[in-house]
Design a protein around this motif. Structure first.
Motif, short mmCIF file in Angstrom:
data_model
loop_
_atom_site.label_atom_id
_atom_site.label_comp_id
_atom_site.label_asym_id
_atom_site.label_seq_id
_atom_site.Cartn_x
_atom_site.Cartn_y
_atom_site.Cartn_z
N ASP A 1 9.17 -7.85 -1.74
CA ASP A 1 9.69 -6.85 -1.86
C ASP A 1 8.76 -5.65 -1.74
O ASP A 1 7.96 -5.61 -2.65
CB ASP A 1 10.65 -6.82 -3.12
N THR A 2 8.53 -5.02 -0.84
CA THR A 2 7.60 -3.65 -0.75
C THR A 2 7.64 -2.53 -1.08
O THR A 2 7.43 -1.51 -0.82
CB THR A 2 6.95 -3.85 0.65
N THR A 3 9.28 -2.37 -1.40
CA THR A 3 9.82 -1.18 -1.64
C THR A 3 9.16 -0.58 -3.06
O THR A 3 8.90 -1.32 -4.00
CB THR A 3 11.39 -0.92 -1.79
N THR A 4 9.11 0.73 -3.03
CA THR A 4 8.48 1.42 -4.35
C THR A 4 9.89 1.47 -5.16
O THR A 4 10.70 2.22 -4.94
CB THR A 4 8.02 2.78 -4.19
N ASP B 1 1.02 -1.12 0.02
CA ASP B 1 0.09 0.06 0.12
C ASP B 1 0.99 1.19 -0.06
O ASP B 1 0.24 2.51 0.08
CB ASP B 1 -0.86 -0.08 1.33
N GLY B 2 2.20 1.09 -0.04
CA GLY B 2 3.02 2.32 -0.04
C GLY B 2 3.31 2.75 1.43
O GLY B 2 4.36 3.73 1.39
N ASN B 3 2.84 2.23 2.40
CA ASN B 3 3.14 2.67 3.77
C ASN B 3 3.52 1.67 4.63
O ASN B 3 3.33 1.70 5.91
CB ASN B 3 1.68 3.29 4.24
N GLY B 4 4.04 0.41 4.04
CA GLY B 4 4.58 -0.57 4.92
C GLY B 4 3.48 -1.73 5.04
O GLY B 4 3.91 -2.74 5.69
N THR C 1 -6.01 18.83 -8.00
CA THR C 1 -6.61 17.16 -8.00
C THR C 1 -5.60 16.53 -8.88
O THR C 1 -4.95 17.27 -9.76
CB THR C 1 -7.95 16.98 -8.37
N GLY C 2 -5.68 15.30 -8.82
CA GLY C 2 -4.72 14.54 -9.67
C GLY C 2 -4.51 13.20 -9.29
O GLY C 2 -5.27 12.97 -8.43
N ASN C 3 -3.51 12.30 -9.55
CA ASN C 3 -3.48 11.29 -9.45
C ASN C 3 -1.80 10.89 -9.09
O ASN C 3 -1.19 11.18 -9.79
CB ASN C 3 -3.91 10.12 -10.39
N THR C 4 -1.49 9.91 -8.22
CA THR C 4 -0.11 9.48 -7.81
C THR C 4 -0.28 8.32 -7.31
O THR C 4 -1.23 7.40 -7.29
CB THR C 4 0.36 10.78 -6.92
N THR C 5 0.88 7.95 -6.69
CA THR C 5 1.17 6.34 -6.01
C THR C 5 0.04 6.37 -5.07
O THR C 5 0.08 7.47 -4.08
CB THR C 5 2.39 6.38 -5.45
N PRO C 6 -0.78 5.36 -4.72
CA PRO C 6 -1.99 5.40 -3.59
C PRO C 6 -1.36 5.40 -2.14
O PRO C 6 -0.08 5.26 -2.02
CB PRO C 6 -2.37 3.92 -3.69
N ASN C 7 -2.30 6.01 -1.58
CA ASN C 7 -1.78 6.36 0.02
C ASN C 7 -0.53 7.12 0.06
O ASN C 7 0.30 6.96 1.18
CB ASN C 7 -1.76 4.91 0.76
N THR C 8 -0.38 8.23 -0.49
CA THR C 8 0.89 8.94 -0.42
C THR C 8 0.80 10.55 -0.26
O THR C 8 -0.23 11.17 -0.92
CB THR C 8 1.64 9.02 -1.96
N PRO C 9 1.33 11.10 0.76
CA PRO C 9 0.91 12.33 1.02
C PRO C 9 1.36 13.47 -0.04
O PRO C 9 2.44 12.82 -1.01
CB PRO C 9 2.08 12.52 2.20
N VAL C 10 0.73 14.31 -0.35
CA VAL C 10 0.79 15.29 -1.37
C VAL C 10 0.86 16.77 -0.77
O VAL C 10 0.05 17.07 0.03
CB VAL C 10 -0.32 15.15 -2.50
N VAL D 1 -4.23 -4.77 5.01
CA VAL D 1 -3.32 -5.77 6.16
C VAL D 1 -2.41 -4.59 6.73
O VAL D 1 -1.42 -4.62 5.84
CB VAL D 1 -2.98 -7.00 5.48
N LYS D 2 -2.13 -4.77 7.76
CA LYS D 2 -1.06 -4.23 8.54
C LYS D 2 0.46 -5.22 8.07
O LYS D 2 0.35 -6.20 8.08
CB LYS D 2 -1.03 -4.00 10.20
N GLY D 3 1.66 -4.41 7.81
CA GLY D 3 2.77 -4.89 7.68
C GLY D 3 3.36 -5.85 8.74
O GLY D 3 3.93 -6.68 8.64
#
Length: 672
Positions: free
Chosen positions: A139-142, A67-70, A163-172, A111-113
């Motif tokens: 491998d969970t690394t981006t 999910d990009g956050n571990g 508005t826009g789109n980027t990697t899921p669950n990412t601070p902008v 699911v929590k990492g």
């Protein structure tokens, strides 16, 4: 062996083998789940009943991705409305995630990492269905730097939405051309984000930068915030003239002109954007008047004919279901029609004896910002502007000490700017809610005093209030309201052995209790005393009040009402007596009666819904039909067997599988 459907039509036959075993195949086109089928051996044998089982839920397209956050997201598709659970095969009792499939059958389970290990296999199981497995990625690394695609800046009443789109669950983060942060937010599970920006922080035509965390910055140009007119109307001034009314950008000049462009009057909108401008030129009923905000988009309405039916106080408001309601008042018992910008009818109704009307409008037929027209039969049309479907609100507002300062917290629409002001309207602090709608706004302790009320306002939304606590008085920490079967429980912590009172938004007491020796309390509140979305106040005796909001979604705790039925009803001999068996809802009382309605026996089903009810052999006769009824449910029947005739034992029906038994026979209906 003959199998018949509920109407008595044959749907399958077979001959038992030398061991008495048989399998009858029944096409799924001939029956449906829940049908009771009758199996009769030979000519005149004892019939047995089996119930066609429901389709077993399965899972397709199962996948687990970082999910990009571990952590991870487990996704897939199953039967709509089915609860799906993710478990650790090494410890089946350990649930690491659960969710309910949507109306299309799609589900996403976070699911929590920390709950799983890269490389291990997880079970993904639909309720009462067949499990599948997914393997946690090693491998969970981006591997790629986050970027922003399709960035857009859209004007709002108070500024802009980026508005826009980027990697899921990412601070902008959004910054101005000087590098100052003017907005922030977090992308959702699909990477979409919306970051509100105050209009005072940017300049139309200027450049702002949108940057995902640890990603590539993207520049985008701020468009001109073109004023528009909403809810334009022309109303009588009560004499011989007319007044043009509506709403636009605050403090904006508005000009009135006729169809030839001749001036008819002008004025300014107030600080809320509302305007009321007398028409100074000559106009007649039916003439078109154009209202134009400075540097903005004009809107045109017709002068009403005072001899015809007119709509007063017209409104269009969003509903909780995503639709709209158009209300107003006109001549009593008059048909009213609502049309869209293209003239297509999207709603109709009739005013009542007082002239009031309420007309529902499907939310899919209109777009926020679009003008709709409300017209009484043979009367004057009125124009309304469709609002946003849901205005942001503030729930669970609280002020908590943070050293010598305070934090204002609560929940609103995700990625929404929140402003905290004092009684005089002075801004005490601002912040943006995160991707879940939670926010924390720090405010200076030297700007407020214990007992002060602060106002918390989401951008373009509805304000709420909270009280600054007095440190010398008892306070409530961690206040929570959760649904129960018949209402809610309000829990929290305060000083030990302290009376606590809960009041509704009118100040009426709806619950009381006392904290225990640790300060913890649980106070029940009847569901009939409060309304979902209503704010309740929780106050310890002589202490600081705290607000909790009655939840609007109780689906996670409110049990679904299921009407019990009886499946696979059977009467089997037990010496000189009989046992009536079958399956229903778990822990449900079941009653067996004879043809006259006399009770032959009762029992409660076990935790799996199975039941066995002894019946005295002297009270029934072979060939007699008994009725089996679950409490509050739907009855089914079974026939008392005749020991002199062939019988079927262990009758079962299973989809797409063959099960064999020894005995006089088992029915296994294969659905193909």
């Amino acid at each position: 062996m003959t199998v018949t459907d509920p109407a008595g039509n044959p749907v399958g036959t077979d001959i038992a083998d030398p061991n008495g075993d048989f399998t009858v195949t029944v096409p799924n086109t001939e029956v449906k789940p829940g049908d009771n089928l009758t199996i009769t051996p030979g000519e005149g044998g004892n019939p047995a009943t089996v119930t066609v089982p429901a389709e077993t839920p399965t899972i397709t397209n199962q996948e687990i991705t970082p999910d990009g956050n571990g952590g991870y997201n487990v996704t897939g598709k199953t039967t709509p409305g089915t609860v799906v659970t993710v478990t650790d095969p090494s410890d089946p009792t350990k649930t690491v995630g659960t969710a309910t499939a949507d109306t299309n059958g799609d589900f996403t389970i976070p699911v929590k990492g920390t709950d799983v290990t890269p490389g291990e296999t997880l079970n993904v199981t639909p309720k009462d269905g067949t499990p599948v497995t997914v393997t946690v990625p090693k491998d969970t690394t981006t591997t790629t730097t986050p970027t922003v695609t399709n960035p857009v800046v859209t004007p709002t009443d108070n500024g802009y939405n980026v508005t826009g789109n980027t990697t899921p669950n990412t601070p902008v983060t959004v910054t101005d051309d000087g590098g100052n942060v003017i907005g922030s937010g977090t992308s959702d599970g699909k990477g979409n984000f919306t970051v509100p920006v105050d209009g005072s922080d940017v300049t139309p035509g200027g450049t702002i930068t949108v940057t995902p965390k640890d990603g590539e910055p993207t520049d985008v140009t701020v468009p001109a915030n073109t004023p528009t007119i909403s809810n334009p109307a022309i109303v009588s001034d009560g004499k011989d003239g007319y007044i043009a009314t509506g709403k636009t950008t605050p403090n904006t000049p508005v000009t009135l002109t006729d169809a030839e462009g001749n001036p008819l009057g002008s004025g300014n909108s107030n600080e809320n954007g509302d305007f009321s401008i007398p028409i100074t030129g000559m106009v007649n009923p039916g003439d078109k008047v154009t209202m134009t905000p400075k540097d903005g988009t004009p809107s045109t309405v017709a002068v009403p004919d005072t001899t015809k039916a007119t709509v007063t106080d017209p409104k269009i408001t969003p509903t909780d279901t995503g639709d709209y309601t158009v209300t107003g008042n006109t001549t009593p018992n008059t048909p009213v029609t609502v049309t869209d910008a293209g003239g297509k009818t999207i709603g109709t109704g009739t005013s009542d004896g007082n002239g009031d009307f309420t007309i529902p409008v499907d939310g899919t037929t209109v777009t926020p910002g679009e003008d709709v027209t409300v017209t009484p039969k043979d009367g004057n049309p009125s124009t309304l502007t469709v609002p946003a479907k849901t205005a942001p609100t503030i729930s669970n507002p609280k002020v908590t000490p943070n050293g010598t300062n305070y934090d204002v917290t609560g929940t609103t629409t995700p990625n929404t700017k929140v402003t905290v002001t004092d009684d005089n309207g002075n801004i005490l602090g601002t912040a943006n809610s995160d991707g879940k709608g939670d926010f924390t706004v720090p405010i200076s302790g030297n700007k407020v005093t214990g007992g002060d009320t602060v106002t918390i306002t989401p951008a373009n939304g509805v304000s709420n209030t909270a009280v600054v606590p007095d440190a010398t008085k008892p306070s409530v920490t961690d206040p929570t309201i959760t649904p129960t079967d018949d209402g809610y429980n309000v829990t929290g912590k305060t000083d030990p052995n302290t009376p606590v009172t809960i009041t509704d938004d009118k100040g009426t007491t709806v619950g009381t209790g006392t904290s225990d020796g640790n300060g913890d309390f649980t106070i029940p509140v009847k569901g009939t005393d409060v309304t979902p979305g209503e704010d309740l106040t929780v106050t310890p005796k002589d202490g600081n009040p705290t607000t909790v909001t009655v939840p609007t979604d109780t689906t996670t705790t409110t049990p679904t009402t299921v009407t019990p039925t009886i499946s696979n009803p059977t009467v089997v001999p037990d010496g000189d007596n009989y046992n009536v068996t079958g399956k229903t809802e778990p822990n449900t009382p079941v009653t067996v009666t004879d043809g006259e309605g006399n009770i032959l026996g009762t029992k409660t089903s076990d935790g799996d819904g199975n039941f066995t009810i002894p019946v005295d052999g002297t009270k029934v006769t072979p060939g007699e039909t008994v009725t089996i009824t679950p409490d509050g449910g739907i009855s089914n029947t079974a026939v008392v067997p005749d020991a002199t005739k062939p019988s079927v034992t262990d009758a079962k029906m299973t989809p797409d599988a063959t099960v064999t038994t020894s005995s006089l026979g088992q029915l296994n209906l294969i659905r193909k």
